[in-house]
Design a protein around this motif. Structure first.
Motif, short mmCIF file in Angstrom:
data_model
loop_
_atom_site.label_atom_id
_atom_site.label_comp_id
_atom_site.label_asym_id
_atom_site.label_seq_id
_atom_site.Cartn_x
_atom_site.Cartn_y
_atom_site.Cartn_z
N ILE B 48 1.11 -1.18 0.29
CA ILE B 48 -0.14 -0.09 -0.06
C ILE B 48 0.83 1.34 -0.06
O ILE B 48 2.01 1.17 0.70
CB ILE B 48 -0.88 -0.14 1.33
N GLU B 56 -4.92 9.27 5.80
CA GLU B 56 -5.18 7.88 5.94
C GLU B 56 -5.57 7.18 4.76
O GLU B 56 -6.16 7.95 3.80
CB GLU B 56 -6.16 7.75 7.05
N LYS B 57 -4.95 5.97 4.47
CA LYS B 57 -5.42 5.15 3.26
C LYS B 57 -5.53 3.71 3.78
O LYS B 57 -4.76 3.20 4.42
CB LYS B 57 -4.44 5.41 2.23
N LYS B 58 -6.64 3.24 3.34
CA LYS B 58 -7.00 1.84 3.53
C LYS B 58 -7.14 1.01 2.38
O LYS B 58 -7.81 1.15 1.31
CB LYS B 58 -8.47 1.60 4.35
N GLU B 59 -6.57 -0.25 2.42
CA GLU B 59 -6.69 -1.32 1.55
C GLU B 59 -6.82 -2.66 2.05
O GLU B 59 -5.95 -3.07 2.78
CB GLU B 59 -5.51 -1.37 0.33
N ARG B 61 -7.26 -5.18 4.78
CA ARG B 61 -6.91 -5.10 6.15
C ARG B 61 -5.62 -4.16 6.32
O ARG B 61 -5.24 -4.01 7.68
CB ARG B 61 -6.33 -6.63 6.55
N THR B 63 -4.03 -0.50 6.36
CA THR B 63 -4.24 1.04 6.75
C THR B 63 -2.93 1.63 6.99
O THR B 63 -1.90 1.22 7.75
CB THR B 63 -5.15 1.29 7.85
N SER B 65 -1.43 5.41 8.14
CA SER B 65 -1.85 6.62 8.69
C SER B 65 -0.53 7.54 8.54
O SER B 65 0.38 7.06 8.78
CB SER B 65 -2.18 6.52 10.15
N HIS B 76 -0.91 -0.21 9.95
CA HIS B 76 -1.86 -0.96 10.68
C HIS B 76 -2.21 -2.02 10.06
O HIS B 76 -2.76 -1.80 8.80
CB HIS B 76 -2.77 -0.08 11.25
#
Lengths: 114, 114
Positions: B48, B56-59, B61, B63, B65, B76
């Protein structure tokens, strides 16, 4: 190809000998990078090729190290008069273009100098 | 100023836990921050990445920050699984450098217990 291919996967050489490490990038990727990963360490930048531009050699640790890229595709990293401190995993990566699109790494060549 | 400092060096969590890996940088010209995952005997694989215009960016599970003012970013892993056991590297690069070479952290070895 489907991924970045590096050969050989393992190389054991005697101190003082020359070695050549090969990298086949993903077809169509114009950017190619070499990194070195010593045991338990991070990745150390060695050299970068982009298209027909002059390579960025700023990471090469000594003049015993050189690299070339023929026809904008295959690259060879050459280490002359190898020393024990050259023992490491040499990783090649390619990227679709200039710009931050993320690298795709090969599995590396583990070089052991005895 | 080119360094990226990564911590912790190693981390053990129970399955389902949320491991957090932290990185800090000094060079304010850095504008691209990828995370790589590496399994033994393999090259690092892009997990990621984030740019400093978002916090913040999530892909899935995973993440990231990002704290621009503190010059820190972290990974995370939600609901961690034994298959997440690997070494994780943060990196940073600057498009203004013109070569897009990454400065890597020293890596975090994560073990997720079943």
């Amino acid at each position: 190809g489907a991924g970045v291919s590096q050969s050989p996967s393992n190389k054991v050489t005697e101190k003082g000998k020359d070695v050549e490490l090969r990298c086949d990038p993903i077809s169509g990727h114009t950017a190619l990078y070499w990194y070195r990963q010593s045991l338990g360490q991070g990745l150390e930048f060695l050299i970068y090729f982009q298209g027909n531009s002059a390579p960025d050699k700023s990471g090469l640790p000594s003049d015993r190290f050189s690299a070339e890229r023929t026809g904008g595709s295959v690259s060879t990293l050459t280490i002359q008069r190898t020393q024990q401190e050259d023992s490491a995993v040499y990783l090649c990566a390619s990227s679709i273009s200039q710009g931050n699109y993320g690298y795709t790494f090969g599995s590396g060549t583990r070089l052991t100098v005895v | 100023q080119q360094q990226v400092k990564q911590s912790p060096q190693s981390l053990i969590v129970q399955k389902g836990g949320i491991p957090i890996i932290n990185c800090a940088y000094e060079n304010t010209a850095f504008d691209y921050f990828p995370w790589y995952q590496q399994f033994p005997g393999k090259g690092p694989a892009l997990l990621i990445a984030i740019r400093p215009d978002v916090s913040e960016k999530k892909e899935g599970r995973f993440t990231i920050s990002f704290n621009k003012s503190a010059k820190q970013f972290s990974l995370h892993i939600m609901d961690s699984q034994p298959g997440d056991s690997a070494t994780y590297f943060c990196a940073a690069s600057s498009e203004t450098s013109g070569t897009y070479k990454y400065i890597f952290g020293t890596g975090t070895r994560l073990k997720v217990l079943a």
